[in-house]
Motif scaffolding. Structure first.
Motif, mmCIF file in Angstrom:
data_model
loop_
_atom_site.group_PDB
_atom_site.id
_atom_site.type_symbol
_atom_site.label_atom_id
_atom_site.label_comp_id
_atom_site.label_asym_id
_atom_site.label_seq_id
_atom_site.Cartn_x
_atom_site.Cartn_y
_atom_site.Cartn_z
ATOM 1 N N SER A 17 0.831 -1.208 0.000
ATOM 2 C CA SER A 17 0.000 0.000 0.000
ATOM 3 C C SER A 17 0.861 1.251 0.000
ATOM 4 O O SER A 17 0.584 2.230 -0.707
ATOM 5 N N GLY A 18 1.939 1.195 0.819
ATOM 6 C CA GLY A 18 2.848 2.340 0.873
ATOM 7 C C GLY A 18 3.505 2.607 -0.470
ATOM 8 O O GLY A 18 3.626 3.755 -0.903
ATOM 9 N N TYR A 22 3.109 5.914 -2.777
ATOM 10 C CA TYR A 22 4.272 6.667 -3.236
ATOM 11 C C TYR A 22 4.296 6.765 -4.762
ATOM 12 O O TYR A 22 4.624 7.811 -5.329
#
Length: 240
Positions: A17-18, A22
């Motif tokens: 998810s990160g 990004y």
């Protein structure tokens, strides 16, 4: 065991998810960068080589900031009065190398020097104002060699009657401005008159070097036409 596996799944999902967040952020940032624009100066119509730019011939065009290069002009007032070296298309950003204020006048670090007749061993009769020439040293006072590494610009060439040498019906300068190699060649064939004096745009260092080598009379210069003049015309023909 199941608890550890569950924790690894949560951590992995968080990392994915990160990375996705990004990636989206980076993509949006790039999109914003491309959406930033700048107004550059463009001609509102086709401008032929040799024409002088006026305020009514210039407008602005908004382009992406990422497409901007330092040769593009942002100030229409600064271009007013400039001579066009190569043809400019409508709405084409004006690049600094395509215009000049006064091509036959010396640059900021130059002056126009009339070369004394006693300093000249020979000068090509094909040379005309606006041409690029190479200077060579010849004589007893020094070994024969090229005087300057780079070519210099001819400010004017005149007959003994103080008349500029050119073909009035087919001017070399006009052909050079219009990037017309055939016209330049024809102008040299049809122009009449022996060159009596020649003026060159030189830096102070260049003139002092030439003067120091030739004033004693043992060494003289040979002034030769450079193909760089034709290269300039060819570059104009190939320009979009």
């Amino acid at each position: 065991m199941n608890r550890k596996r569950h924790v690894w799944i949560i951590v992995s999902a968080a990392l994915v998810s990160g990375l996705l967040v990004y990636g989206v952020y980076a993509l949006q940032l790039r999109q914003v960068k491309f959406q930033e624009t700048v107004d550059v100066v463009v001609p509102v119509r086709f401008v032929a080589a040799g024409e002088r730019l006026t305020a009514d011939m210039l407008g602005v065009k908004r382009i992406a900031k990422a497409s901007f290069v330092h040769e593009m002009s942002l100030d229409a007032k600064a271009l007013s009065g400039m001579e066009v070296i190569v043809p400019l298309g409508a709405n084409e950003p004006v690049l600094s190398w395509k215009v000049d204020k006064f091509r036959l006048l010396p640059g900021n670090d130059q002056s126009t020097f009339q070369i004394p007749r006693d300093y000249v061993l020979s000068v090509s009769n094909g040379i005309r104002a606006g041409d690029k020439v190479m200077l060579y040293l010849s004589g007893e006072g020094a070994e024969s060699a090229r005087l300057f590494a780079d070519s210099v610009t001819v400010a004017s060439v005149k007959t003994s009657g103080n008349m500029e040498i050119d073909d009035m019906d087919n001017s070399n300068l006009k052909s050079l401005a219009n990037s017309n190699k055939e016209g330049m060649y024809a102008a040299r064939r049809d122009a009449n008159g022996m060159i009596d004096s020649i003026n060159l745009n030189l830096t102070e260092a260049q003139w002092l070097k030439l003067d120091s080598l030739c004033k004693a009379g043992k060494s003289k210069v040979v002034i030769a036409y450079s193909s760089e003049s034709l290269d300039i015309a060819a570059a104009g023909e190939e320009a979009p």
